[in-house]
Motif scaffolding. Structure first.
Motif, PDB file in Angstrom:
ATOM      1  N   LEU A 192       5.231  11.423   4.593  1.00  9.33           N
ATOM      2  CA  LEU A 192       5.317   9.993   4.271  1.00  9.33           C
ATOM      3  C   LEU A 192       3.920   9.407   4.029  1.00  9.33           C
ATOM      4  N   ILE A 193       2.947   9.866   4.840  1.00  8.17           N
ATOM      5  CA  ILE A 193       1.564   9.380   4.680  1.00  8.17           C
ATOM      6  C   ILE A 193       1.054   9.735   3.277  1.00  8.17           C
ATOM      7  N   TYR A 194       1.312  10.967   2.870  1.00  9.25           N
ATOM      8  CA  TYR A 194       0.806  11.397   1.555  1.00  9.25           C
ATOM      9  C   TYR A 194       1.634  10.824   0.403  1.00  9.25           C
ATOM     10  N   ILE A 195       2.923  10.605   0.613  1.00  6.87           N
ATOM     11  CA  ILE A 195       3.736   9.976  -0.437  1.00  6.87           C
ATOM     12  C   ILE A 195       3.228   8.539  -0.667  1.00  6.87           C
ATOM     13  N   SER A 196       2.836   7.886   0.431  1.00  6.27           N
ATOM     14  CA  SER A 196       2.292   6.519   0.319  1.00  6.27           C
ATOM     15  C   SER A 196       1.034   6.500  -0.538  1.00  6.27           C
ATOM     16  N   TYR A 197       0.268   7.584  -0.481  1.00 10.91           N
ATOM     17  CA  TYR A 197      -0.953   7.672  -1.305  1.00 10.91           C
ATOM     18  C   TYR A 197      -0.599   7.549  -2.791  1.00 10.91           C
ATOM     19  N   PHE A 198       0.471   8.214  -3.198  1.00  6.69           N
ATOM     20  CA  PHE A 198       0.865   8.176  -4.616  1.00  6.69           C
ATOM     21  C   PHE A 198       1.354   6.774  -5.013  1.00  6.69           C
ATOM     22  N   SER A 199       2.039   6.118  -4.069  1.00  4.31           N
ATOM     23  CA  SER A 199       2.466   4.732  -4.322  1.00  4.31           C
ATOM     24  C   SER A 199       1.237   3.840  -4.491  1.00  4.31           C
ATOM     25  N   LEU A 200       0.277   4.018  -3.600  1.00  3.10           N
ATOM     26  CA  LEU A 200      -0.957   3.223  -3.653  1.00  3.10           C
ATOM     27  C   LEU A 200      -1.700   3.488  -4.961  1.00  3.10           C
ATOM     28  N   TYR A 201      -1.817   4.754  -5.307  1.00  2.00           N
ATOM     29  CA  TYR A 201      -2.561   5.150  -6.504  1.00  2.00           C
ATOM     30  C   TYR A 201      -1.940   4.548  -7.766  1.00  2.00           C
ATOM     31  N   SER A 202      -0.610   4.602  -7.869  1.00  2.00           N
ATOM     32  CA  SER A 202       0.016   4.041  -9.069  1.00  2.00           C
ATOM     33  C   SER A 202       0.032   2.512  -9.041  1.00  2.00           C
ATOM     34  N   ALA A 203       0.088   1.923  -7.844  1.00  2.16           N
ATOM     35  CA  ALA A 203       0.072   0.457  -7.749  1.00  2.16           C
ATOM     36  C   ALA A 203      -1.283  -0.119  -8.182  1.00  2.16           C
ATOM     37  N   LEU A 204      -2.342   0.690  -8.022  1.00  4.68           N
ATOM     38  CA  LEU A 204      -3.692   0.207  -8.348  1.00  4.68           C
ATOM     39  C   LEU A 204      -4.128   0.599  -9.764  1.00  4.68           C
ATOM     40  N   LYS A 205      -3.172   0.834 -10.624  1.00  2.92           N
ATOM     41  CA  LYS A 205      -3.474   1.342 -11.968  1.00  2.92           C
ATOM     42  C   LYS A 205      -4.518   0.508 -12.718  1.00  2.92           C
ATOM     43  N   ASP A 206      -4.390  -0.811 -12.655  1.00 10.13           N
ATOM     44  CA  ASP A 206      -5.308  -1.677 -13.401  1.00 10.13           C
ATOM     45  C   ASP A 206      -6.476  -2.185 -12.547  1.00 10.13           C
ATOM     46  N   ASN A 207      -6.579  -1.675 -11.345  1.00 10.35           N
ATOM     47  CA  ASN A 207      -7.647  -2.127 -10.446  1.00 10.35           C
ATOM     48  C   ASN A 207      -8.898  -1.267 -10.661  1.00 10.35           C
ATOM     49  N   THR A 208     -10.035  -1.929 -10.830  1.00 13.44           N
ATOM     50  CA  THR A 208     -11.271  -1.181 -11.094  1.00 13.44           C
ATOM     51  C   THR A 208     -11.738  -0.382  -9.864  1.00 13.44           C
ATOM     52  N   ASN A 209     -11.266  -0.796  -8.691  1.00  9.02           N
ATOM     53  CA  ASN A 209     -11.665  -0.097  -7.456  1.00  9.02           C
ATOM     54  C   ASN A 209     -10.650   0.974  -7.029  1.00  9.02           C
ATOM     55  N   ARG A 210      -9.780   1.343  -7.935  1.00 11.24           N
ATOM     56  CA  ARG A 210      -8.726   2.307  -7.570  1.00 11.24           C
ATOM     57  C   ARG A 210      -9.296   3.604  -6.976  1.00 11.24           C
ATOM     58  N   THR A 211     -10.318   4.143  -7.611  1.00 12.09           N
ATOM     59  CA  THR A 211     -10.901   5.411  -7.150  1.00 12.09           C
ATOM     60  C   THR A 211     -11.382   5.301  -5.709  1.00 12.09           C
ATOM     61  N   MET A 212     -12.108   4.211  -5.418  1.00 12.70           N
ATOM     62  CA  MET A 212     -12.682   4.054  -4.079  1.00 12.70           C
ATOM     63  C   MET A 212     -11.594   3.800  -3.027  1.00 12.70           C
ATOM     64  N   ILE A 213     -10.647   2.908  -3.352  1.00 15.61           N
ATOM     65  CA  ILE A 213      -9.594   2.567  -2.373  1.00 15.61           C
ATOM     66  C   ILE A 213      -8.732   3.796  -2.067  1.00 15.61           C
ATOM     67  N   SER A 214      -8.316   4.494  -3.128  1.00 17.74           N
ATOM     68  CA  SER A 214      -7.466   5.670  -2.900  1.00 17.74           C
ATOM     69  C   SER A 214      -8.224   6.778  -2.174  1.00 17.74           C
ATOM     70  N   SER A 215      -9.546   6.862  -2.410  1.00 17.19           N
ATOM     71  CA  SER A 215     -10.348   7.878  -1.714  1.00 17.19           C
ATOM     72  C   SER A 215     -10.424   7.575  -0.215  1.00 17.19           C
ATOM     73  N   VAL A 216     -10.592   6.299   0.111  1.00 15.46           N
ATOM     74  CA  VAL A 216     -10.635   5.905   1.527  1.00 15.46           C
ATOM     75  C   VAL A 216      -9.298   6.261   2.189  1.00 15.46           C
ATOM     76  N   TYR A 217      -8.208   5.983   1.473  1.00 17.35           N
ATOM     77  CA  TYR A 217      -6.875   6.289   2.015  1.00 17.35           C
ATOM     78  C   TYR A 217      -6.715   7.805   2.248  1.00 17.35           C
ATOM     79  N   LEU A 218      -7.137   8.597   1.249  1.00 19.62           N
ATOM     80  CA  LEU A 218      -7.007  10.057   1.382  1.00 19.62           C
ATOM     81  C   LEU A 218      -7.852  10.608   2.533  1.00 19.62           C
ATOM     82  N   LEU A 219      -9.022   9.986   2.714  1.00 20.57           N
ATOM     83  CA  LEU A 219      -9.909  10.402   3.812  1.00 20.57           C
ATOM     84  C   LEU A 219      -9.226  10.139   5.158  1.00 20.57           C
ATOM     85  N   ILE A 220      -8.620   8.956   5.296  1.00 23.63           N
ATOM     86  CA  ILE A 220      -7.917   8.611   6.548  1.00 23.63           C
ATOM     87  C   ILE A 220      -6.715   9.548   6.740  1.00 23.63           C
ATOM     88  N   ALA A 221      -6.032   9.837   5.630  1.00 22.72           N
ATOM     89  CA  ALA A 221      -4.879  10.744   5.703  1.00 22.72           C
ATOM     90  C   ALA A 221      -5.311  12.122   6.179  1.00 22.72           C
TER      91      ALA A 221
END
Lengths: 227, 37
Positions: free
Chosen positions: A123-152
């Motif tokens: 569930l933690i990793y599935i949430s990552y994919f939701s987060l990643y696709s939700a941030l499609k137009d966000n310029t900080n997507r790379t950084m935010i998703s990286s922080v999430y993956l690090l915590i995961a």
């Protein structure tokens, strides 16, 4: 793909992999108490191993994204692909484990601590994919998703190694155990480690191809935008 | 019981083989499209 890479790949998939199957299904004696169903061990453990490796790779690339600007786009693809393959191999681990559970414990799902912890991890990793696709137009997507993956990745050892050992479980003794000994016969050890090695090479190959595709698609997109 | 185990293992094997084959084809297709080798 270079010719020798292709040759190695076909050699692995058509010679080595069937050899591992024959070793696992015919040559190796069945495990004591667990019987014939224990043969699934030679596939359940390697896919579980690959899922852990994938999550570590995803975490590593996330750290590198946060630490350095060099090759950030490439690392973003690598971390995404590693998390993606990690979740696929986790699902394979759950499927092989459920079949084994049905044979050994009489039910596909028992909410055993190991089963529960792997579901939470999924569930933690599935949430990552939701987060990643939700941030499609966000310029900080790379950084935010990286922080999430690090915590995961930080939570992963707790769910895979610690929680199942803290609570009593029906799960057989794992390869990495408190005795620091592998409770397997020589033939079983050989088959298991050959299987782990073959699956690891396959994973490396799959991961390489996935990264290549992501990078080529990115270049194609840039080319189309230029035109 | 062993049939279930064998079937699972064969499905995983074919799944991985088909997946790698598809990825390989996709790389080739995009490389041709982009004009890169």
């Amino acid at each position: 793909m270079k010719i020798y890479h292709r040759f190695i790949f076909y050699f692995l998939i058509f010679i080595v992999m069937p050899a591992v199957f024959l070793m696992a299904l015919i040559w190796v004696p069945p495990a004591e108490f667990l019987g014939e169903s224990s043969r699934i061990l030679y596939f359940h453990v390697p896919v579980a191993w690959i899922s852990v490796v994938s999550f570590i790779i995803a975490g590593y690339h996330s750290i590198m994204i946060l630490c350095t600007e060099k090759g950030r786009t490439e690392r973003e693809y690598k971390s995404y692909n590693a998390a993606y393959s990690g979740i696929v191999f986790t699902i394979l681990t759950v499927i092989t484990g459920s079949i084994w559970a049905k044979i050994s414990w009489g039910s596909y799902w028992n909410w055993d601590p190991r089963e529960t912890s792997i579901v939470i991890l999924m569930l933690i990793y599935i949430s990552y994919f939701s987060l990643y696709s939700a941030l499609k137009d966000n310029t900080n997507r790379t950084m935010i998703s990286s922080v999430y993956l690090l915590i995961a990745m930080i939570t992963m050892p707790f769910f895979v190694f610690i929680i199942p050992r803290v609570y009593p479980s029906l799960h057989p003794d794992t390869i990495i155990n408190a005795d620091r000994k592998i409770h397997l016969e020589a033939a079983m050890k050989l088959t298991l480690f050959t299987s782990i090695a073959v699956f690891t090479i396959f994973y490396g190959y799959i991961f390489r191809l996935m990264n290549r595709i992501s990078l080529l698609e990115h270049r194609l997109q840039e080319k189309q935008n230029d035109n | 019981m062993t049939i279930e185990v064998t079937a699972t293992i064969l499905i995983i094997w074919f799944g991985i083989a088909i997946f790698i084959y598809r990825l390989d084809r996709k790389v080739k297709k995009i490389e041709e499209e982009i004009g890169e080798k």
